[in-house]
Design a protein around this motif. Structure first.
Motif, PDB file in Angstrom:
ATOM      1  N   LEU A   1       0.816  -1.208   0.000  1.00  0.00           N
ATOM      2  CA  LEU A   1       0.000   0.000   0.000  1.00  0.00           C
ATOM      3  C   LEU A   1       0.852   1.261   0.000  1.00  0.00           C
ATOM      4  CD1 LEU A   1      -2.685  -1.200   2.558  1.00  0.00           C
ATOM      5  CD2 LEU A   1      -2.930  -1.004   0.061  1.00  0.00           C
ATOM      6  N   ARG A   2       1.920   1.279   0.787  1.00  0.00           N
ATOM      7  CA  ARG A   2       2.799   2.450   0.839  1.00  0.00           C
ATOM      8  C   ARG A   2       3.522   2.678  -0.477  1.00  0.00           C
ATOM      9  NH1 ARG A   2       3.294   1.633   6.327  1.00  0.00           N
ATOM     10  NH2 ARG A   2       4.737  -0.084   6.189  1.00  0.00           N
ATOM     11  N   ALA A   3       3.975   1.607  -1.099  1.00  0.00           N
ATOM     12  CA  ALA A   3       4.743   1.739  -2.341  1.00  0.00           C
ATOM     13  C   ALA A   3       3.853   2.159  -3.514  1.00  0.00           C
ATOM     14  CB  ALA A   3       5.448   0.430  -2.669  1.00  0.00           C
ATOM     15  N   LYS A   4       2.572   1.839  -3.439  1.00  0.00           N
ATOM     16  CA  LYS A   4       1.606   2.153  -4.503  1.00  0.00           C
ATOM     17  C   LYS A   4       1.982   1.515  -5.836  1.00  0.00           C
ATOM     18  CE  LYS A   4       0.210   6.375  -2.285  1.00  0.00           C
ATOM     19  NZ  LYS A   4       0.174   7.796  -2.301  1.00  0.00           N
ATOM     20  N   ALA A   5       2.843   0.513  -5.772  1.00  0.00           N
ATOM     21  CA  ALA A   5       3.266  -0.209  -6.975  1.00  0.00           C
ATOM     22  C   ALA A   5       3.948  -1.493  -6.530  1.00  0.00           C
ATOM     23  CB  ALA A   5       4.243   0.622  -7.795  1.00  0.00           C
ATOM     24  N   ASP A   6       3.949  -2.480  -7.402  1.00  0.00           N
ATOM     25  CA  ASP A   6       4.726  -3.679  -7.135  1.00  0.00           C
ATOM     26  C   ASP A   6       6.195  -3.349  -7.386  1.00  0.00           C
ATOM     27  OD1 ASP A   6       2.576  -5.277  -6.446  1.00  0.00           O
ATOM     28  OD2 ASP A   6       2.282  -5.996  -8.503  1.00  0.00           O
ATOM     29  N   PRO A   7       7.100  -3.904  -6.603  1.00  0.00           N
ATOM     30  CA  PRO A   7       8.510  -3.561  -6.765  1.00  0.00           C
ATOM     31  C   PRO A   7       9.146  -4.147  -8.028  1.00  0.00           C
ATOM     32  CG  PRO A   7       8.257  -5.221  -5.069  1.00  0.00           C
ATOM     33  CD  PRO A   7       6.881  -4.800  -5.470  1.00  0.00           C
ATOM     34  N   TYR A   8       8.504  -5.154  -8.599  1.00  0.00           N
ATOM     35  CA  TYR A   8       9.060  -5.760  -9.814  1.00  0.00           C
ATOM     36  C   TYR A   8       7.943  -6.390 -10.634  1.00  0.00           C
ATOM     37  CZ  TYR A   8       8.549 -10.215  -7.373  1.00  0.00           C
ATOM     38  OH  TYR A   8       8.031 -11.296  -6.708  1.00  0.00           O
ATOM     39  N   ARG A   9       8.240  -6.577 -11.907  1.00  0.00           N
ATOM     40  CA  ARG A   9       7.365  -7.314 -12.813  1.00  0.00           C
ATOM     41  C   ARG A   9       8.215  -8.392 -13.458  1.00  0.00           C
ATOM     42  NH1 ARG A   9       5.801  -3.752 -17.255  1.00  0.00           N
ATOM     43  NH2 ARG A   9       7.809  -2.876 -16.816  1.00  0.00           N
ATOM     44  N   LEU A  10       7.558  -9.413 -13.939  1.00  0.00           N
ATOM     45  CA  LEU A  10       8.254 -10.492 -14.641  1.00  0.00           C
ATOM     46  C   LEU A  10       7.896 -10.428 -16.111  1.00  0.00           C
ATOM     47  CD1 LEU A  10       7.602 -13.458 -12.198  1.00  0.00           C
ATOM     48  CD2 LEU A  10       9.653 -12.059 -12.373  1.00  0.00           C
ATOM     49  N   ARG A  11       8.898 -10.637 -16.943  1.00  0.00           N
ATOM     50  CA  ARG A  11       8.668 -10.754 -18.376  1.00  0.00           C
ATOM     51  C   ARG A  11       9.236 -12.098 -18.806  1.00  0.00           C
ATOM     52  NH1 ARG A  11      11.109  -6.893 -22.995  1.00  0.00           N
ATOM     53  NH2 ARG A  11      12.906  -8.172 -22.570  1.00  0.00           N
ATOM     54  N   PHE A  12       8.428 -12.890 -19.478  1.00  0.00           N
ATOM     55  CA  PHE A  12       8.834 -14.221 -19.914  1.00  0.00           C
ATOM     56  C   PHE A  12       9.071 -14.205 -21.416  1.00  0.00           C
ATOM     57  CE2 PHE A  12       6.225 -14.698 -16.167  1.00  0.00           C
ATOM     58  CZ  PHE A  12       6.954 -15.576 -15.398  1.00  0.00           C
ATOM     59  N   TYR A  13      10.195 -14.779 -21.819  1.00  0.00           N
ATOM     60  CA  TYR A  13      10.493 -14.899 -23.240  1.00  0.00           C
ATOM     61  C   TYR A  13      11.527 -15.994 -23.442  1.00  0.00           C
ATOM     62  CZ  TYR A  13      14.661 -12.203 -22.116  1.00  0.00           C
ATOM     63  OH  TYR A  13      15.838 -11.775 -21.558  1.00  0.00           O
ATOM     64  N   ASP A  14      11.384 -16.750 -24.519  1.00  0.00           N
ATOM     65  CA  ASP A  14      12.344 -17.810 -24.863  1.00  0.00           C
ATOM     66  C   ASP A  14      12.730 -18.666 -23.664  1.00  0.00           C
ATOM     67  OD1 ASP A  14      12.377 -16.850 -27.469  1.00  0.00           O
ATOM     68  OD2 ASP A  14      14.105 -15.558 -27.092  1.00  0.00           O
ATOM     69  N   ASP A  15      11.759 -19.096 -22.877  1.00  0.00           N
ATOM     70  CA  ASP A  15      12.007 -19.928 -21.692  1.00  0.00           C
ATOM     71  C   ASP A  15      12.898 -19.242 -20.660  1.00  0.00           C
ATOM     72  OD1 ASP A  15      10.424 -22.010 -22.695  1.00  0.00           O
ATOM     73  OD2 ASP A  15      12.131 -22.873 -23.773  1.00  0.00           O
ATOM     74  N   LYS A  16      12.936 -17.927 -20.675  1.00  0.00           N
ATOM     75  CA  LYS A  16      13.717 -17.156 -19.706  1.00  0.00           C
ATOM     76  C   LYS A  16      12.782 -16.198 -18.968  1.00  0.00           C
ATOM     77  CE  LYS A  16      17.882 -17.278 -22.480  1.00  0.00           C
ATOM     78  NZ  LYS A  16      18.890 -16.533 -23.195  1.00  0.00           N
ATOM     79  N   VAL A  17      13.244 -15.758 -17.812  1.00  0.00           N
ATOM     80  CA  VAL A  17      12.493 -14.787 -17.021  1.00  0.00           C
ATOM     81  C   VAL A  17      13.364 -13.548 -16.850  1.00  0.00           C
ATOM     82  CG1 VAL A  17      11.429 -14.308 -14.789  1.00  0.00           C
ATOM     83  CG2 VAL A  17      11.303 -16.602 -15.748  1.00  0.00           C
ATOM     84  N   GLU A  18      12.763 -12.398 -17.085  1.00  0.00           N
ATOM     85  CA  GLU A  18      13.468 -11.133 -16.870  1.00  0.00           C
ATOM     86  C   GLU A  18      12.729 -10.367 -15.774  1.00  0.00           C
ATOM     87  OE1 GLU A  18      15.083  -7.434 -19.518  1.00  0.00           O
ATOM     88  OE2 GLU A  18      13.124  -8.232 -20.028  1.00  0.00           O
ATOM     89  N   TYR A  19      13.473  -9.865 -14.811  1.00  0.00           N
ATOM     90  CA  TYR A  19      12.896  -9.040 -13.755  1.00  0.00           C
ATOM     91  C   TYR A  19      13.003  -7.591 -14.173  1.00  0.00           C
ATOM     92  CZ  TYR A  19      12.815 -13.081 -10.735  1.00  0.00           C
ATOM     93  OH  TYR A  19      12.554 -14.310 -10.199  1.00  0.00           O
ATOM     94  N   ILE A  20      11.893  -6.876 -14.096  1.00  0.00           N
ATOM     95  CA  ILE A  20      11.875  -5.446 -14.392  1.00  0.00           C
ATOM     96  C   ILE A  20      11.537  -4.761 -13.077  1.00  0.00           C
ATOM     97  CG2 ILE A  20      10.812  -3.618 -15.757  1.00  0.00           C
ATOM     98  CD1 ILE A  20      10.073  -5.922 -17.770  1.00  0.00           C
TER      99      ILE A  20
END
Length: 106
Positions: A34-53
């Motif tokens: 609630l304080r951050a008003k956003a998730d600290p990271y998102r996940l992006r999946f591509y070519d059987d890999k995971v990227e943290y944004i």
């Protein structure tokens, strides 16, 4: 054996409690989201890999809650240590949600 939620810093961090060479993260509460008003990271999946944004502002808010240090103290961290804390933060959040125990790192 070191706690998996503890990061050894590349150089001591000056805090109001003295120099600190390790930081341990505790599980966040709903208030952290609630304080951050956003998730600290998102996940992006591509070519059987995971990227943290990462959202660095949200990450800082979460790290303040999870470490007990204020942002003025944590802003003095070297970039490497900040990023390492962000990856440990991901693991702590995922463990708390019952997710994968060892998330892949890019």
């Amino acid at each position: 054996m070191a706690d998996a939620n503890t990061v050894t810093l590349s150089r001591p961090l000056k805090t109001h409690r003295g120099d600190v060479s390790e930081i341990t993260l505790k599980e966040p509460t709903a208030a952290s989201f609630l304080r951050a008003k956003a998730d600290p990271y998102r996940l992006r999946f591509y070519d059987d890999k995971v990227e943290y944004i990462f959202d660095p502002v949200a990450c800082m808010s979460f790290l303040c809650d999870m470490t007990g240090f204020d942002s003025l103290v944590l802003e003095a961290l070297p970039a490497h240590d900040f990023k390492e804390l962000c990856y440990v933060m991901v693991r702590v959040i995922r463990d708390g949600l019952g997710g994968e125990k060892n998330p892949p790192q890019p």
